[in-house]
Design an enzyme around this catalytic site. Structure first.
Site, PDB file in Angstrom:
ATOM      1  N   HIS A  12      34.265  30.489   3.607  1.00 28.32           N
ATOM      2  CA  HIS A  12      32.982  29.788   3.745  1.00 28.32           C
ATOM      3  C   HIS A  12      33.111  28.328   3.316  1.00 28.32           C
ATOM      4  O   HIS A  12      33.030  27.997   2.136  1.00 28.32           O
ATOM      5  CB  HIS A  12      31.916  30.498   2.892  1.00 28.32           C
ATOM      6  N   HIS A  14      32.040  24.305   5.056  1.00 23.50           N
ATOM      7  CA  HIS A  14      31.490  23.525   6.170  1.00 23.50           C
ATOM      8  C   HIS A  14      32.421  22.352   6.447  1.00 23.50           C
ATOM      9  O   HIS A  14      32.812  21.645   5.518  1.00 23.50           O
ATOM     10  CB  HIS A  14      30.090  23.025   5.822  1.00 23.50           C
ATOM     11  N   HIS A 192      23.850  32.358   6.764  1.00 23.44           N
ATOM     12  CA  HIS A 192      23.415  32.074   5.392  1.00 23.44           C
ATOM     13  C   HIS A 192      22.125  32.857   5.127  1.00 23.44           C
ATOM     14  O   HIS A 192      21.165  32.760   5.902  1.00 23.44           O
ATOM     15  CB  HIS A 192      23.119  30.589   5.215  1.00 23.44           C
ATOM     16  N   GLU A 195      20.437  32.834  -0.306  1.00 27.04           N
ATOM     17  CA  GLU A 195      20.848  31.723  -1.167  1.00 27.04           C
ATOM     18  C   GLU A 195      19.573  31.184  -1.829  1.00 27.04           C
ATOM     19  O   GLU A 195      19.507  31.073  -3.051  1.00 27.04           O
ATOM     20  CB  GLU A 195      21.537  30.622  -0.328  1.00 27.04           C
ATOM     21  N   ASP A 273      32.145  26.200  -0.141  1.00 28.32           N
ATOM     22  CA  ASP A 273      30.969  25.718   0.608  1.00 28.32           C
ATOM     23  C   ASP A 273      31.173  24.257   1.068  1.00 28.32           C
ATOM     24  O   ASP A 273      31.503  24.034   2.224  1.00 28.32           O
ATOM     25  CB  ASP A 273      29.706  25.862  -0.257  1.00 28.32           C
ATOM     26  N   ASP A 274      30.940  23.307   0.189  1.00 27.23           N
ATOM     27  CA  ASP A 274      31.070  21.876   0.509  1.00 27.23           C
ATOM     28  C   ASP A 274      31.740  21.210  -0.689  1.00 27.23           C
ATOM     29  O   ASP A 274      31.073  20.543  -1.500  1.00 27.23           O
ATOM     30  CB  ASP A 274      29.678  21.258   0.721  1.00 27.23           C
TER      31      ASP A 274
END
Ligand code: ADE
Ligand code: ZN
Length: 325
Positions: A12, A14, A192, A195, A273-274
């Site tokens: 996961h 981005h 998603h 969250e 994630d990021d």
């Protein structure tokens, strides 16, 4: 002890969200794009909360304007992943940002990304695959051409379809048409959920979209009966603990439910994630989990096997990854 060199599988992340701030600043300079408000004084990304994070993310993404920009970003991502022991990664790619949802333009972006990924694999050993992603707050009508981009390019490299964005907008079921189109094209599905909203979203993701993995999903912990359903059905959670703490879903890692979910039999995996947005790396995630929950190399090996088995790649690639763990 650091877990930097331990082989890792990341499900996961981005693509744009993995861009280091220096990378975005350099492109902004080259293209004379004004990015005021995107960076704080110390040069990191600046945002107040989740919704502001999404708008800063989209502002930074404006500098990625051509297939070659995405190729450069792809090379940077693979180098970063290799530095932290990642041997296999899946990233979310948004045709909204790569050609505005036009299939022809998307093919050009994808061609450049894939070439960079193949070259990066030769140089770093990191295997990358793509998940085409629609963006929830752009609405269900904009998701349809994105699903078409996904369906038209489904294969051995684009292996999945997913949805990110603001979970507080609309419902999972609004995107059923797009997820059905992707499924019919042979793509594997994730979204998603859980969250920002509670367990109901996770239930909707499974029942209304039929996903086999869930991005985050952590707030399912608020409904233990549903936790048991996830465990029984083998639904995999792409957990991003550092992201959750930075964005304020949980006040600190010791309040994070990843350990409880795992103990109750849910298949959890670990991702960033990021990473530059959340000041994290895969090494930092592992080091923090080891410190707070006492996890050791055997625990991480288990989690990486779960992740490899949940990867959307073909079986030959999976076998190669499992061998390297
Ligand atoms: N897009 C990038 N990061 C995201 C996150 N944490 N949640 C939803 N959408 C995202
Ligand atoms: Zn995400």
């Amino acid at each position: 002890m650091s877990f930097r060199s331990l082989p890792k599988v990341e499900l996961h992340m981005h693509h744009e969200g993995a861009a280091p701030p220096e990378f975005i600043r350099r492109l902004a300079q080259e293209k004379s794009v004004n990015l005021s408000g995107v960076f704080s004084e110390d040069g990191s990304y600046a945002y107040r909360d989740f919704v502001h994070f999404l708008s800063v993310y989209e502002a930074a993404t404006q500098v990625l304007q051509t297939p070659e920009d995405y190729a450069r970003l792809t090379r940077a991502i693979l180098e970063q992943s290799a530095e932290h022991g990642v041997i296999y990664a899946e990233t979310f790619l948004s045709p909204d940002f790569c050609g505005g949802g036009d299939v022809g333009a998307w093919r050009e972006y994808l061609h450049a990304i894939r070439e960079a990924a193949d070259e990066g694999e030769r140089d770093t050993g990191v295997v990358l695959r793509g998940i085409v992603t629609c963006i929830r707050h752009f609405g269900p009508d904009r998701a349809k051409p994105i699903a078409l981009c996904a369906a038209e390019t489904a294969g051995d490299w684009i292996v999945g379809f997913g949805m990110g964005g603001d979970e507080n907008k609309g419902k999972q079921a609004d995107f059923g048409y797009s997820f059905d189109m992707a499924r019919e094209a042979g793509l594997r599905l994730t979204t998603h959920a859980g969250e920002w909203r509670g367990p109901r979203e996770v239930r909707d993701a499974i029942e209304d979209l039929g996903v086999e993995r869930i991005g985050h999903g952590v707030r399912v912990i608020e409904d233990l009966a549903l936790v048991d359903v996830l465990a029984e059905r083998g639904i995999v959670l792409e957990v991003c603990p550092g992201s959750n703490v930075r964005l304020g879903v949980y006040p600190h890692l010791s309040a994070h439910p990843i350990e409880k979910l795992r103990e109750r039999g849910v298949k959890v995996t670990i991702s960033t994630d990021d990473p530059p947005f959340f000041h994290t790396t895969m090494t930092r995630e592992y080091d923090n989990l080891a410190r707070v929950f006492g996890w050791n190399e055997d625990d991480f090996l288990d989690l990486n096997r779960v992740a490899a088995n949940a990867a959307f790649c073909d079986e030959a690639t999976r076998a190669r990854i499992l061998e390297r763990l």
